[in-house]
Structure formats: C-alpha cells, structure tokens
Design an enzyme around this catalytic site. Structure first.
Site, PDB file in Angstrom:
ATOM      1  N   ASP A 232       1.101  -1.234  -0.014  1.00  0.00           N
ATOM      2  CA  ASP A 232      -0.065  -0.272  -0.045  1.00  0.00           C
ATOM      3  C   ASP A 232       0.280   1.432   0.331  1.00  0.00           C
ATOM      4  OD1 ASP A 232      -2.511   1.580  -0.351  1.00  0.00           O
ATOM      5  OD2 ASP A 232      -2.131   1.745   2.468  1.00  0.00           O
TER       6      ASP A 232
ATOM      7  N   ASP B 195      -4.730  -3.018   5.709  1.00  0.00           N
ATOM      8  CA  ASP B 195      -5.519  -2.901   6.991  1.00  0.00           C
ATOM      9  C   ASP B 195      -6.632  -3.504   7.054  1.00  0.00           C
ATOM     10  OD1 ASP B 195      -6.263  -0.979   5.434  1.00  0.00           O
ATOM     11  OD2 ASP B 195      -4.416   0.509   5.805  1.00  0.00           O
TER      12      ASP B 195
ATOM     13  N   ASN C  74      28.743 -34.990  22.110  1.00  0.00           N
ATOM     14  CA  ASN C  74      27.341 -34.789  21.068  1.00  0.00           C
ATOM     15  C   ASN C  74      26.814 -33.886  22.622  1.00  0.00           C
ATOM     16  OD1 ASN C  74      27.754 -36.587  19.095  1.00  0.00           O
ATOM     17  ND2 ASN C  74      26.466 -38.072  20.486  1.00  0.00           N
TER      18      ASN C  74
ATOM     19  N   ASP D  30      29.309 -30.337  21.381  1.00  0.00           N
ATOM     20  CA  ASP D  30      28.009 -30.156  19.809  1.00  0.00           C
ATOM     21  C   ASP D  30      27.033 -28.873  20.509  1.00  0.00           C
ATOM     22  OD1 ASP D  30      29.796 -31.837  18.363  1.00  0.00           O
ATOM     23  OD2 ASP D  30      28.820 -33.282  17.926  1.00  0.00           O
TER      24      ASP D  30
END
Length: 584
Positions: free
Chosen positions: A14, A318, A413, A417
């Site tokens: 718009d 809107d 892990n 990690d």
C-alpha cells in the site's frame, strides 16, 4: 512464515503510511477556476492561503470558505494540542482537512455544534466517498468528499463565486485537468460537494445525487526517506516491489517515480484492471508496477495472478475487506497502527510501524534465519556422520578397536556439539544475503554444494580421528591414551568444522574470524569445560583420559587443522567450477 519470507519474489505494498509518512498536509485547493496554495508544515494550524502572488482571505472568498467547511464537517478526525505540539486523532487524510480549516480560522467543534450531524453514509473502498448530513438554520444539507471522478459524476451544478450554476462540460474539464495536474505533482486529491436534502434523506441514493461541486483539495503525504533505499535493496535481491493504492493513478505514478519504484513497468487503474480477463492479467501482471484506484477485490486478483506465474507474494492490507487477499497471499502483512483486528488475524505478519522498509528488513531476517538453520545442520550432520564413520572404520579395520567409549561420545554430543550449534544460530548474515536471488520454495536445504560439504567434512573428520587413534596405538600408547587422544582430536575437529560451516561457499578468511563472538565464546567454553576431565585424576578413569602433554595437544591440533584446509580447498574448487560453467 519465516521460511517463506526468504523466498518472496513480489511485495505488493500500500502507498499511504507504508511507502509514505502518513502525515497528510493540504498543499493546494482549486476553487472558482483558480489554484490556491496553502503554506505551513506539520499539523500546526498556522499558514497562509495564496493565489499566484496575492493573498487569499477565506472569509472574503465564499466558495473557498464553503470547501473548508465541508472538509471540517464531513470528518471524524480531531486536532489535539499537547505541550505545544499538535497531533491528529483519527485518519491522517481527514486530519489534514481539519488543519486546513483551522488555518482559515474555522473551529471544527464550533462548526459541528452549529451544524450538528444527523446522518452519515460512511466511506468504503467500493464507494470511495463519505457523506454526512447536517441540520442547519437553512435546512438539512448533505456534505460529501471522496474520489474526484466519483464525486464529480454525482454533481449537476457547480459553486462559482458563491453562486450555484449548471455544471457545464467545460467546468468538468477544468476540474479533471486540475485533478491531473495535482496528481502529477504527487498530491492526493479529493473532491468536495454539497446539496440541500429533505429530512427523509438518509441513504446514498437520495443524498448523493444532483450535488453541487464545490472544489478540489490536494494533499501531500511525503515519501518515507528510508523507503527509496529499501526499494533499491529489493531490486538487488531479485524482489519486485509494486504499489497498490486507492489513490488516483497520476498521484500514484508520481510517488512511485519519486521512490524509484516505477521505472519501465506499467501503471493500471482499477477500471483498467476490471477490463482485463484473468488470462490477460496473468500475461501482463509481472510488468505492472503500480495499481491505482483499486478495491480489495482487485488485490485478491493480483495475488492469484502472480501465484499462477509461480511467484511468492507478499501483500499488505489494513481493512476488513483486505482479509481475503491477506489470507491468500504467501505472506499477508497487516498494518499494526491502522490495521483492523480482522486484517491482523488474517495476516501472517503484522508491521508495528506500518513501514515498507520493515517488510524488506523482515525478508532479510527470513533469509538470515534460513541460512543459519542450514549452517547448524551442516555442522551437526558433519560431526555426527564423522563420528559414525570413525566407529565403522575402526570396526572394519579391527573388530577389537574401540576408539571412543560411550561417555566420551555423550560428552562430545552434549557438551561440545550443543553449545557450538546454538552459537551458529547467532551467526551474522552473509554480506551478500540481499544480493542473491530469492530461493525457490521447492529448493531443499540440502543442495549439491551443501551435501558435498557435509560428505567431505564428515569423511575427513572420521578418517582423521581414526588416523590419530591408530597412530597412538602403533606408537606404543595404551588403549586409554589412544582413546583420549582420539577424543580430544574429535573435539578440536568439531571446532574447525563449526568455523567452516559458517558458509558452504565463502572462505573463512574472507568472512572474518571474529564476526560471530558467540561462536568464539562457545568454542573457548567447550574446551575449558573439557580440561577438568582431562587433567583431574578423579575424572580421568571415568572418561578414559590422561594428562595430555603439549606435544599431544599439538598432534590433535595439527591433525584437526587439515579439515579446515580441506574445506577451504573444496569451496575454492566448487566456486571455480561454477564460474567455468557460467563462462562456457
């Protein structure tokens, strides 16, 4: 929604409040065949009225005074003063009319008290006008404002020098020419009209026919300064921004050219859009850059036409009637300030500042987030597949080999990690993130380049860590020492993998090592957290470690650094191959 933002190819925005500042100010009026310029800035009710070089006093100009009265009464806004500053409560367009009347010395509240409103036909995007009915000492009168072509076509008389006369074709031509000129100057134009009505008149059919044309009001809504730059960013990013507005075509075109939005494309009005069949619209929709005088139904047609051409569409809205287009769009964007609750519920995203630049920023953020998800996956898969390769190769070489025990794998892990992958999520966007074309929604994260990176990093990681384990055994180390050295090497390899995973194509040397401070913190933190299980005797037995010497750390570091070299070579070779492919 975030993923889709990174794939957006069309942004239908718009104009008022999104591409512009939404601070309307009356700059010019056309009455009695002449143009009257209005001075002043902002909402402060101070300014003069001038025609050519002479001042115009509204009290001495009955038609001008009538136009200002209509603007003040056919209005739901109010002018508010607080601590010396002036603001508007209500619609900015109506606020501009209130301010203009106040500059002429008219008090809108006093006017409303002397001419009380007894009826109203509200504005709608289909009717493009608003009419109020007031009780006056001379009887009831209908006051109307709206789109020039709509209002003027409902008039059969014109007010000239305070007198009503027949609206001749020459008068209509003059009004339409004045409308065109103001539109070319970037002004939003409203026509104002009135008529005496019987007490029974309460609907549009009775109140809005055979009216008296009073004049035109031209308002300016300055473009947002940051929007022009945002549109340039869109063009570099392969995203086409188009304007879709209810304003007159000439006004929309003038603003679009000023913003750099309209260059070589087409500009269509709602009437012209109505004449196009769906198949014709699909053929030309990619060339249209401005839609003017459109209704919410037109927005839905535009969205569907673009989607049929394979585009990912972002649409702003809107109003309540915008809900179907917002829902149908790939990314429906509701206005947070001026938007209705219905439009916000139907949308995928709400702009808290109603600013076009924020849509572009959201697209950048969408690309950024998608990129960081890819980085995390590249890192985690490279590390985990590398661990798998390590264990498989060890078993294939000698079934008795156990390069890592379960507790060491768990530590890698969880403690290594996890924090490192989380830190990669905070990696800054690539420098060219908004210079790349939009990613296809059908494109997987796992492109050939990403898969090649993961395969190389995982294989290199697995073979390197096994090589260190095997070397330790061959050099006379115990199994626990070999496992500890393999464990530390795997941890350091993971750190290099994280650095390499920041991009599957850009060299780390080019990206900069210190751009992601959280990744550096995570890397240092994981190493620091690992040191106690290496050097505290009570933990060494549980984690199968020993107190590594500087030589042992050097071996782990040098072996791990080969992964960094391998990934850098991979990126360079892939870039060379792509460049050669383009040249051929």
């Amino acid at each position: 929604a975030v993923e889709t933002l990174g794939s957006t190819t069309f942004i239908c925005s718009d104009k008022t409040g999104t591409l512009t500042q939404n601070q309307m100010m009356v700059r010019r009026l056309y009455v009695d065949g002449m143009a009257v310029e209005v001075s002043g800035s902002g909402y402060e009710p101070k300014g003069d009225f001038r025609s050519t070089d002479s001042a115009v006093i509204p009290d001495q100009h009955s038609t001008l005074l009538r136009v200002l009265q209509i603007g003040a009464l056919c209005n739901d806004a109010s002018l508010v003063s607080s601590d010396g500053s002036w603001t508007i409560k209500g619609d900015p367009t109506e606020g501009a009319l209130i301010v203009a009347s106040a500059k002429a010395g008219l008090d809108s509240q006093a006017l409303a008290a002397s001419w009380p409103r007894v009826g109203e036909i509200p504005f709608s995007s289909e009717r493009m006008r608003m009419t109020t009915i007031h009780e006056t000492p001379e009887g009831r009168i209908a006051l109307s404002k709206g789109a020039v072509e709509i209002v003027i076509n409902s008039c059969n008389r014109i007010c000239m020098d305070g007198q009503e006369k027949e609206l001749l074709p020459a008068d209509m031509s003059w009004a339409l020419e004045a409308n065109r000129q103001m539109g070319e100057d970037g002004l939003r134009v409203l026509a104002l009209a009135y008529r005496a009505v019987p007490e029974s008149a309460q609907d549009a059919g009775e109140a809005e026919r055979d009216m008296v044309f009073a004049g035109l009001v031209g308002m300016i809504d300055p473009p947002r300064e940051e929007v022009k730059e945002a549109i340039g960013v869109c063009q570099k990013a392969g995203i086409k921004a188009v304007m879709i507005t209810g304003d007159h075509k000439t006004t929309a075109v003038a603003i679009a050219k000023e913003l750099g939005l309209l260059r070589e494309g087409l500009a269509l009005s709602g009437d012209e859009l109505e004449k196009l069949e769906d198949t014709e619209l699909e053929k030309t929709v990619e060339k249209i850059e401005v839609y003017a005088r459109v209704s919410p139904a037109h927005k839905l047609r535009v969205v569907e036409a673009l989607q049929k051409r394979g585009h990912v569409v972002s649409m702003t809205g809107d109003g309540v009637n915008d809900a179907p287009a917002l829902k149908r769009a790939d990314i429906g964007v509701a206005m947070g300030i001026t938007g209705t609750d219905v439009s916000k519920e139907a949308s995928h995203m709400v702009l808290t500042d109603d600013n076009f630049a924020s849509i572009v920023a959201a697209v950048k953020e969408g690309r950024h987030i998608f990129g960081n998800i890819k980085k995390c996956l590249m890192y985690l898969l490279s590390c985990h597949i590398g661990e798998l390769i390590l264990m498989i190769v060890a078993v294939l070489v000698d079934p008795s080999y156990l390069p890592l025990v379960a507790v060491q794998l768990l530590w890698i892990n969880i403690a290594v990690d996890g924090p490192t992958a989380l830190a990669l999520a905070f990696d800054p966007p690539d420098a060219d993130v908004m210079e790349q074309p939009p990613r296809s929604r059908r494109m997987s994260i796992f492109t050939p380049r990403v898969m090649g990176f993961i395969a190389l990093a995982a294989t290199w990681s697995g073979l390197t860590t096994f090589g260190v384990f095997k070397w330790a055994l061959v050099s006379g180390r115990s199994e626990q020492e070999a496992q500890a050295l393999c464990f530390i090497t795997l941890m350091v390899v993971g750190e290099f993998t994280a650095l390499a995973s920041r991009s599957e194509k850009e060299s780390l040397l080019k990206m900069g090592l210190f751009k992601n401070k959280w990744l550096l913190v995570a890397m240092v933190g994981t190493v620091a957290a690992t040191l106690p299980i290496v050097y505290i005797p009570a933990l060494q037995e549980h984690f199968h470690t020993y107190s590594l010497s500087w030589k042992d750390w050097g071996i782990a570091l040098l072996a791990s650094a080969t992964l960094f070299v391998a990934t850098e070579v991979f990126k360079a070779v892939w870039a060379w191959a792509e460049a050669r492919k383009k040249t051929v």
